[in-house]
Design a protein around this motif. Structure first.
Motif, PDB file in Angstrom:
ATOM      1  N   ASP A  88      41.309 -88.290  37.441  1.00 47.14           N
ATOM      2  CA  ASP A  88      42.335 -88.171  36.036  1.00 47.14           C
ATOM      3  C   ASP A  88      41.320 -87.525  35.093  1.00 47.14           C
ATOM      4  N   ALA A 102      53.356 -81.005  40.208  1.00 44.32           N
ATOM      5  CA  ALA A 102      53.441 -82.712  40.111  1.00 44.32           C
ATOM      6  C   ALA A 102      52.120 -83.204  40.196  1.00 44.32           C
ATOM      7  N   ASP A 103      51.019 -82.738  40.817  1.00 45.51           N
ATOM      8  CA  ASP A 103      49.685 -83.219  40.986  1.00 45.51           C
ATOM      9  C   ASP A 103      49.073 -82.903  39.581  1.00 45.51           C
ATOM     10  N   VAL A 137      50.386 -82.997  36.856  1.00 46.40           N
ATOM     11  CA  VAL A 137      51.365 -83.997  35.769  1.00 46.40           C
ATOM     12  C   VAL A 137      50.734 -85.304  36.098  1.00 46.40           C
ATOM     13  N   SER A 138      50.741 -85.587  37.251  1.00 39.08           N
ATOM     14  CA  SER A 138      50.218 -86.988  37.577  1.00 39.08           C
ATOM     15  C   SER A 138      48.939 -87.329  37.154  1.00 39.08           C
ATOM     16  N   HIS A 139      48.037 -86.378  37.059  1.00 45.13           N
ATOM     17  CA  HIS A 139      46.441 -86.662  36.708  1.00 45.13           C
ATOM     18  C   HIS A 139      45.912 -86.387  35.475  1.00 45.13           C
ATOM     19  N   LYS A 196      45.476 -87.900  31.775  1.00 48.36           N
ATOM     20  CA  LYS A 196      45.091 -89.232  31.339  1.00 48.36           C
ATOM     21  C   LYS A 196      46.318 -89.441  30.039  1.00 48.36           C
ATOM     22  N   ALA A 256      59.195 -80.367  34.054  1.00 52.77           N
ATOM     23  CA  ALA A 256      58.060 -81.289  34.595  1.00 52.77           C
ATOM     24  C   ALA A 256      57.317 -82.166  33.578  1.00 52.77           C
ATOM     25  N   TRP A 271      57.114 -85.803  27.523  1.00 57.60           N
ATOM     26  CA  TRP A 271      55.867 -85.646  27.096  1.00 57.60           C
ATOM     27  C   TRP A 271      55.922 -84.794  25.629  1.00 57.60           C
ATOM     28  N   ARG A 314      50.495 -85.873  27.265  1.00 64.38           N
ATOM     29  CA  ARG A 314      51.258 -87.091  27.576  1.00 64.38           C
ATOM     30  C   ARG A 314      50.972 -88.245  26.400  1.00 64.38           C
TER      31      ARG A 314
END
Ligand SMILES: C[S@@+](CC[C@H](N)C(=O)[O-])C[C@H]1O[C@@H](n2cnc3c(N)ncnc32)[C@H](O)[C@@H]1O
Length: 196
Positions: A97, A120-121, A123-125, A127, A163, A167, A194
């Motif tokens: 992250d 997506a990777d 977005v999910s990493h 913090k 995506a 946010w 985020r």
């Protein structure tokens, strides 16, 4: 990888000329970076180097040997907290992250499905409280350049925004830039935070 071969040649010429200028997208993103930074498709690393000069710890990834060597040479010479790695991003999965993840001018070099998996990777990493900065070519782009037939994707004009639902959008900008032979490049740049 046609996209990497294309830039490999361009980067060799830029290194020979000493042409290391931040592009307008990098300039827009730089003031928003902080903490641990991951720069995907870093190219010659102008943004990565500028971020590291501000004290941020940067990992910079690209498929171009010339680009990665230039970034690491600059980092070593200047003693910067920056490391670049030669990686094929068409199969890469983000390994941790980050406070800031950047992908300027990268995702359009993959087919739609892969572009969305990597998005997506990203977005999910990021913090909580961190930012993602993404720039892509969009529909209406007629410049072919490094785009390989059957192996690229022009995003819908507002597809990136989907995506980042939920946010804080710090910047969402469309640019149209003239390209050789009366063609055009259309870009969407999005910078999103985020929520903490
Ligand atoms: C348009 S350039 C952008 C470079 C830099 N982000 C900038 O804004 O100047 C696209 C970059 O993506 C890299 N690239 C394209 N396809 C790649 C792949 N499959 N794996 C790794 N890097 C790739 C190219 O080598 C090039 O550095």
């Amino acid at each position: 990888m046609k996209s990497v071969d294309f830039f490999e040649q361009q980067f060799r010429e830029q290194v020979a000329r000493g042409d290391f200028t931040l592009n307008p997208f990098e300039e827009a993103v730089l003031p928003h970076l902080s903490g641990g930074v991951l720069d995907l498709g870093c190219g010659l690393g102008n943004l990565a180097i500028a971020a590291a000069k501000q004290g941020f710890a940067v990992s910079a990834l690209d498929g171009s040997r010339t680009a990665v060597d230039r970034v690491n040479q600059a980092a070593n010479r200047l003693g910067l907290p920056l490391a670049a790695y030669q990686i094929d991003l068409s199969t890469y999965a983000i390994d941790g992250d980050y406070d800031s993840i950047v992908a300027i001018g990268l995702l359009m070099f993959f087919p739609r499905e892969r572009a969305h998996v990597l998005l997506a990777d990203i977005v999910s990493h990021v913090k909580p409280g961190g930012i993602a900065a993404i720039n892509v070519l969009t529909e209406g782009t007629t410049f072919v350049g490094a785009l390989e037939a059957g192996n690229h994707y022009l995003f819908g004009e507002n597809e990136l925004a989907d995506a980042f639902k939920g946010w804080e959008i710090l910047l969402s900008r469309h640019d149209e830039i003239p390209a050789p032979e009366n063609t055009v490049k259309k870009f969407h740049t999005i910078l999103a935070r985020r929520l903490a």
